[in-house]
Scaffold this motif. Sequence first.
Motif, PDB file in Angstrom:
ATOM      1  N   ASN A  31       1.012   1.750  18.169  1.00 34.79           N
ATOM      2  CA  ASN A  31      -0.387   1.501  17.827  1.00 34.79           C
ATOM      3  C   ASN A  31      -0.656   1.987  16.410  1.00 34.79           C
ATOM      4  OD1 ASN A  31      -0.306   4.335  18.843  1.00 34.79           O
ATOM      5  ND2 ASN A  31      -2.477   4.257  18.366  1.00 34.79           N
ATOM      6  N   GLY A  32      -1.591   1.335  15.751  1.00 37.87           N
ATOM      7  CA  GLY A  32      -1.908   1.687  14.376  1.00 37.87           C
ATOM      8  C   GLY A  32      -3.243   1.104  13.956  1.00 37.87           C
ATOM      9  N   LYS A  33      -3.647   1.433  12.722  1.00 33.68           N
ATOM     10  CA  LYS A  33      -4.911   0.979  12.166  1.00 33.68           C
ATOM     11  C   LYS A  33      -4.679   0.488  10.741  1.00 33.68           C
ATOM     12  CE  LYS A  33      -8.491   3.638  12.795  1.00 33.68           C
ATOM     13  NZ  LYS A  33      -9.315   2.839  13.725  1.00 33.68           N
ATOM     14  N   PRO A  34      -5.600  -0.313  10.208  1.00 32.73           N
ATOM     15  CA  PRO A  34      -5.505  -0.654   8.787  1.00 32.73           C
ATOM     16  C   PRO A  34      -5.652   0.611   7.944  1.00 32.73           C
ATOM     17  CG  PRO A  34      -7.118  -2.055   9.919  1.00 32.73           C
ATOM     18  CD  PRO A  34      -6.768  -0.946  10.854  1.00 32.73           C
ATOM     19  N   GLN A  35      -4.907   0.665   6.847  1.00 34.73           N
ATOM     20  CA  GLN A  35      -5.082   1.786   5.926  1.00 34.73           C
ATOM     21  C   GLN A  35      -6.488   1.697   5.325  1.00 34.73           C
ATOM     22  OE1 GLN A  35      -3.899   2.374   1.611  1.00 34.73           O
ATOM     23  NE2 GLN A  35      -1.998   2.930   2.654  1.00 34.73           N
ATOM     24  N   LYS A  36      -7.242   2.789   5.382  1.00 32.81           N
ATOM     25  CA  LYS A  36      -8.655   2.757   4.994  1.00 32.81           C
ATOM     26  C   LYS A  36      -8.846   2.346   3.538  1.00 32.81           C
ATOM     27  CE  LYS A  36     -12.943   5.396   5.176  1.00 32.81           C
ATOM     28  NZ  LYS A  36     -13.594   6.656   5.603  1.00 32.81           N
TER      29      LYS A  36
END
Length: 226
Positions: A31-36
């Motif tokens: 799981n991961g997120k876009p780099q802010k």
Amino acid sequence: MKLNEKFFQAGANEPENVQDVLVENEKIVWNGKPQKKAFVLNNVLKMLPIAIIWIAFDSFFIAMVAMNFSALPPVAIPFLCIFFVAHLTPVWVWIYNCATASKRQKNTEYVFTNQRIIVRKGLIAADFKSIWYKDIAAVNLRYGLVDKLVKVGDIYVTSVGKATVLQDLDNPATVEAILQDLISSQKADVSYTDNAKVTYVKCKYCGTKNIEGKSANCSACGAPLD
């Protein structure tokens, strides 16, 4: 496949986290997120040239109207105000994207399970999208100008006539490799021999391709083909 039945009951709360939408025997692999920084910067720069041109264009005409304001009939003033507010729509969209970028990045999550990709998005309420590995036709890794500057990348997932973009990921090549392995382990290979369709099942233990239905065990290592 057993679904989480509590979300089909009257008065049930809407799911907020990815764990709330997992089905029976489904496990999170990555799981991961876009780099802010990249996400916010991309949203600011995406429509910036259009916004600048639109503001300059409309500012010129607004200035011309202001210079001749006394000569305008009263009935024309409300019409012109409504016109310019509507005509500046691209600018309002750009301002909205810039103002909400940080919040949308915080609420965005990408999850690879052993069965599918789950994308969580939403500015206020959480919205979940599922892409099952068996439906994926192609996975491509792309880098934009901003992506190269901040060392991120986008993964384009094409499935059943539509595309989903996993935006601004750190270590995108590694993430793509994980996704490709998951797709390969879940998606049966198909070929055609003498006009007959032959489906292959990949052994999850040794990787050998076996003809579906021919045997319950792998022809190479003997492991069960489940």
